[in-house]
Design a protein around this motif. Structure first.
Motif, PDB file in Angstrom:
ATOM      1  N   PRO A   7     -98.632 -93.931  61.899  1.00 49.00           N
ATOM      2  CA  PRO A   7     -97.176 -93.982  61.755  1.00 49.00           C
ATOM      3  C   PRO A   7     -96.701 -95.137  60.893  1.00 49.00           C
ATOM      4  CG  PRO A   7     -97.839 -94.091  64.080  1.00 49.00           C
ATOM      5  CD  PRO A   7     -99.078 -94.020  63.260  1.00 49.00           C
ATOM      6  N   ASP A   8     -97.500 -96.193  60.779  1.00 52.88           N
ATOM      7  CA  ASP A   8     -97.091 -97.346  59.987  1.00 52.88           C
ATOM      8  C   ASP A   8     -97.646 -97.320  58.566  1.00 52.88           C
ATOM      9  OD1 ASP A   8     -99.704 -97.735  60.819  1.00 52.88           O
ATOM     10  OD2 ASP A   8     -99.478 -99.883  61.123  1.00 52.88           O
ATOM     11  N   ASP A   9     -98.256 -96.214  58.174  1.00 51.60           N
ATOM     12  CA  ASP A   9     -98.823 -96.086  56.837  1.00 51.60           C
ATOM     13  C   ASP A   9     -97.691 -95.911  55.818  1.00 51.60           C
ATOM     14  OD1 ASP A   9    -100.197 -95.553  54.523  1.00 51.60           O
ATOM     15  OD2 ASP A   9    -101.341 -93.880  55.326  1.00 51.60           O
ATOM     16  N   ASP A  12     -97.391 -92.743  53.536  1.00 57.61           N
ATOM     17  CA  ASP A  12     -97.161 -91.463  54.181  1.00 57.61           C
ATOM     18  C   ASP A  12     -95.683 -91.195  54.446  1.00 57.61           C
ATOM     19  OD1 ASP A  12     -98.256 -89.097  55.233  1.00 57.61           O
ATOM     20  OD2 ASP A  12     -98.012 -89.857  57.270  1.00 57.61           O
ATOM     21  N   ARG A  13     -94.823 -92.118  54.093  1.00 56.76           N
ATOM     22  CA  ARG A  13     -93.410 -91.969  54.420  1.00 56.76           C
ATOM     23  C   ARG A  13     -92.673 -91.111  53.406  1.00 56.76           C
ATOM     24  NH1 ARG A  13     -89.740 -95.082  51.780  1.00 56.76           N
ATOM     25  NH2 ARG A  13     -88.308 -95.100  53.527  1.00 56.76           N
ATOM     26  N   LYS A  54     -94.151 -90.435  49.395  1.00 59.14           N
ATOM     27  CA  LYS A  54     -94.414 -91.600  48.557  1.00 59.14           C
ATOM     28  C   LYS A  54     -95.780 -91.506  47.876  1.00 59.14           C
ATOM     29  CE  LYS A  54     -94.197 -96.557  48.340  1.00 59.14           C
ATOM     30  NZ  LYS A  54     -93.862 -97.790  49.016  1.00 59.14           N
ATOM     31  N   GLN A  55     -96.773 -91.023  48.591  1.00 55.73           N
ATOM     32  CA  GLN A  55     -98.106 -90.906  48.007  1.00 55.73           C
ATOM     33  C   GLN A  55     -98.101 -89.968  46.803  1.00 55.73           C
ATOM     34  OE1 GLN A  55    -101.236 -90.041  50.754  1.00 55.73           O
ATOM     35  NE2 GLN A  55    -102.763 -89.828  49.151  1.00 55.73           N
ATOM     36  N   GLN A  56     -97.355 -88.858  46.883  1.00 52.38           N
ATOM     37  CA  GLN A  56     -97.279 -87.929  45.750  1.00 52.38           C
ATOM     38  C   GLN A  56     -96.572 -88.555  44.559  1.00 52.38           C
ATOM     39  OE1 GLN A  56     -95.481 -84.417  47.459  1.00 52.38           O
ATOM     40  NE2 GLN A  56     -97.486 -83.503  47.827  1.00 52.38           N
ATOM     41  N   GLN A  58     -96.573 -91.773  43.872  1.00 51.51           N
ATOM     42  CA  GLN A  58     -97.541 -92.721  43.308  1.00 51.51           C
ATOM     43  C   GLN A  58     -98.606 -92.002  42.491  1.00 51.51           C
ATOM     44  OE1 GLN A  58     -98.617 -94.741  46.970  1.00 51.51           O
ATOM     45  NE2 GLN A  58     -97.510 -96.567  46.314  1.00 51.51           N
ATOM     46  N   GLU A  59     -99.072 -90.864  42.993  1.00 50.21           N
ATOM     47  CA  GLU A  59    -100.078 -90.084  42.251  1.00 50.21           C
ATOM     48  C   GLU A  59     -99.508 -89.563  40.937  1.00 50.21           C
ATOM     49  OE1 GLU A  59    -101.284 -87.151  45.101  1.00 50.21           O
ATOM     50  OE2 GLU A  59    -102.457 -88.602  46.255  1.00 50.21           O
ATOM     51  N   TRP A  60     -98.253 -89.095  40.957  1.00 50.87           N
ATOM     52  CA  TRP A  60     -97.607 -88.629  39.729  1.00 50.87           C
ATOM     53  C   TRP A  60     -97.524 -89.782  38.729  1.00 50.87           C
ATOM     54  CZ3 TRP A  60     -93.387 -90.354  37.077  1.00 50.87           C
ATOM     55  CH2 TRP A  60     -92.959 -89.544  36.020  1.00 50.87           C
ATOM     56  N   LEU A  61     -97.124 -90.949  39.205  1.00 51.74           N
ATOM     57  CA  LEU A  61     -96.982 -92.116  38.342  1.00 51.74           C
ATOM     58  C   LEU A  61     -98.315 -92.484  37.706  1.00 51.74           C
ATOM     59  CD1 LEU A  61     -95.000 -94.299  37.369  1.00 51.74           C
ATOM     60  CD2 LEU A  61     -95.644 -95.642  39.368  1.00 51.74           C
ATOM     61  N   GLU A  62     -99.378 -92.470  38.488  1.00 53.78           N
ATOM     62  CA  GLU A  62    -100.703 -92.797  37.958  1.00 53.78           C
ATOM     63  C   GLU A  62    -101.199 -91.736  36.973  1.00 53.78           C
ATOM     64  OE1 GLU A  62    -103.134 -93.358  41.415  1.00 53.78           O
ATOM     65  OE2 GLU A  62    -101.963 -95.100  42.053  1.00 53.78           O
ATOM     66  N   LYS A  63    -100.872 -90.475  37.231  1.00 53.80           N
ATOM     67  CA  LYS A  63    -101.311 -89.391  36.355  1.00 53.80           C
ATOM     68  C   LYS A  63    -100.642 -89.469  34.984  1.00 53.80           C
ATOM     69  CE  LYS A  63    -101.423 -84.353  35.996  1.00 53.80           C
ATOM     70  NZ  LYS A  63    -101.093 -83.086  36.655  1.00 53.80           N
ATOM     71  N   TYR A  64     -99.352 -89.719  34.961  1.00 59.28           N
ATOM     72  CA  TYR A  64     -98.613 -89.705  33.706  1.00 59.28           C
ATOM     73  C   TYR A  64     -98.490 -91.075  33.052  1.00 59.28           C
ATOM     74  CZ  TYR A  64     -97.671 -84.888  34.643  1.00 59.28           C
ATOM     75  OH  TYR A  64     -97.841 -83.549  34.876  1.00 59.28           O
ATOM     76  N   ASN A  65     -98.886 -92.120  33.748  1.00 60.69           N
ATOM     77  CA  ASN A  65     -98.856 -93.479  33.202  1.00 60.69           C
ATOM     78  C   ASN A  65    -100.126 -94.207  33.628  1.00 60.69           C
ATOM     79  OD1 ASN A  65     -96.009 -93.592  32.105  1.00 60.69           O
ATOM     80  ND2 ASN A  65     -95.647 -92.960  34.201  1.00 60.69           N
ATOM     81  N   PRO A  66    -101.291 -93.755  33.192  1.00 61.23           N
ATOM     82  CA  PRO A  66    -102.550 -94.328  33.682  1.00 61.23           C
ATOM     83  C   PRO A  66    -102.757 -95.793  33.326  1.00 61.23           C
ATOM     84  CG  PRO A  66    -102.957 -92.867  31.823  1.00 61.23           C
ATOM     85  CD  PRO A  66    -101.501 -92.728  32.183  1.00 61.23           C
ATOM     86  N   ASP A  67    -102.053 -96.305  32.328  1.00 63.55           N
ATOM     87  CA  ASP A  67    -102.244 -97.688  31.930  1.00 63.55           C
ATOM     88  C   ASP A  67    -101.400 -98.670  32.736  1.00 63.55           C
ATOM     89  OD1 ASP A  67    -104.046 -96.877  29.983  1.00 63.55           O
ATOM     90  OD2 ASP A  67    -102.493 -96.625  28.478  1.00 63.55           O
ATOM     91  N   LEU A  68    -100.479 -98.140  33.522  1.00 62.94           N
ATOM     92  CA  LEU A  68     -99.637 -99.013  34.325  1.00 62.94           C
ATOM     93  C   LEU A  68    -100.402 -99.568  35.513  1.00 62.94           C
ATOM     94  CD1 LEU A  68     -96.284 -97.028  34.512  1.00 62.94           C
ATOM     95  CD2 LEU A  68     -96.796 -99.005  33.104  1.00 62.94           C
ATOM     96  N   PRO A  69    -100.094-100.802  35.897  1.00 66.78           N
ATOM     97  CA  PRO A  69    -100.712-101.321  37.122  1.00 66.78           C
ATOM     98  C   PRO A  69    -100.168-100.558  38.329  1.00 66.78           C
ATOM     99  CG  PRO A  69     -99.074-102.846  36.282  1.00 66.78           C
ATOM    100  CD  PRO A  69     -99.224-101.753  35.271  1.00 66.78           C
ATOM    101  N   LYS A  70    -100.912-100.547  39.409  1.00 68.57           N
ATOM    102  CA  LYS A  70    -100.442 -99.850  40.609  1.00 68.57           C
ATOM    103  C   LYS A  70     -99.158-100.512  41.096  1.00 68.57           C
ATOM    104  CE  LYS A  70    -104.682 -97.918  42.132  1.00 68.57           C
ATOM    105  NZ  LYS A  70    -105.185 -97.127  43.168  1.00 68.57           N
ATOM    106  N   PRO A  71     -98.183 -99.692  41.481  1.00 67.19           N
ATOM    107  CA  PRO A  71     -96.898-100.253  41.898  1.00 67.19           C
ATOM    108  C   PRO A  71     -96.999-101.005  43.212  1.00 67.19           C
ATOM    109  CG  PRO A  71     -96.946 -97.900  42.258  1.00 67.19           C
ATOM    110  CD  PRO A  71     -98.220 -98.256  41.542  1.00 67.19           C
ATOM    111  N   VAL A  72     -96.229-102.080  43.282  1.00 68.03           N
ATOM    112  CA  VAL A  72     -96.085-102.833  44.505  1.00 68.03           C
ATOM    113  C   VAL A  72     -94.649-102.641  44.923  1.00 68.03           C
ATOM    114  CG1 VAL A  72     -96.135-105.126  45.540  1.00 68.03           C
ATOM    115  CG2 VAL A  72     -97.800-104.511  43.765  1.00 68.03           C
ATOM    116  N   SER A  73     -94.458-102.116  46.110  1.00 68.22           N
ATOM    117  CA  SER A  73     -93.106-101.778  46.536  1.00 68.22           C
ATOM    118  C   SER A  73     -92.855-102.219  47.949  1.00 68.22           C
ATOM    119  CB  SER A  73     -92.902-100.271  46.432  1.00 68.22           C
ATOM    120  OG  SER A  73     -91.671 -99.922  46.962  1.00 68.22           O
ATOM    121  N   THR A  74     -91.609-102.580  48.198  1.00 66.57           N
ATOM    122  CA  THR A  74     -91.200-102.920  49.553  1.00 66.57           C
ATOM    123  C   THR A  74     -90.384-101.799  50.152  1.00 66.57           C
ATOM    124  OG1 THR A  74     -89.223-104.002  48.707  1.00 66.57           O
ATOM    125  CG2 THR A  74     -91.172-105.383  49.071  1.00 66.57           C
ATOM    126  N   ILE A  75     -90.320-100.668  49.456  1.00 66.41           N
ATOM    127  CA  ILE A  75     -89.543 -99.525  49.942  1.00 66.41           C
ATOM    128  C   ILE A  75     -90.285 -98.871  51.071  1.00 66.41           C
ATOM    129  CG2 ILE A  75     -88.599 -97.275  49.358  1.00 66.41           C
ATOM    130  CD1 ILE A  75     -88.194 -98.248  46.541  1.00 66.41           C
TER     131      ILE A  75
END
Length: 75
Positions: A7-9, A12-13, A54-56, A58-75
């Motif tokens: 539940p705290d993942d 998964d939100r 949120k996971q989807q 993030q996956e979309w972001l990585e797929k279409y912007n592979p050179d970007l660093p992984k996002p860090v979010s407080t959302i």
């Protein structure tokens, strides 16, 4: 235990349109256009609300912007 989400993942939100727009640095209108074109998937929550896994996003972001660093979010 695979297949069971905690539940705290934070990956998964569900996110709102406004949260996705802020996360991707897009306008809300851009997010709605992407949904309409089928570029990102969402879940209908009621008759007029959309939610995004949120996971989807993030996956979309990585797929279409592979050179970007992984996002860090407080959302």
């Amino acid at each position: 235990m695979s297949g069971i989400s905690r539940p705290d993942d934070p990956t998964d939100r569900l996110m709102t349109v406004a949260e996705v727009a802020k996360f991707l640095h897009f306008s809300r209108d851009k997010v709605y256009r992407m949904v309409k074109k089928g570029e990102i998937s969402c879940v209908h929550a009621g008759t007029r609300s959309l939610r995004f896994k949120k996971q989807q996003i993030q996956e979309w972001l990585e797929k279409y912007n592979p050179d970007l660093p992984k996002p860090v979010s407080t959302i």
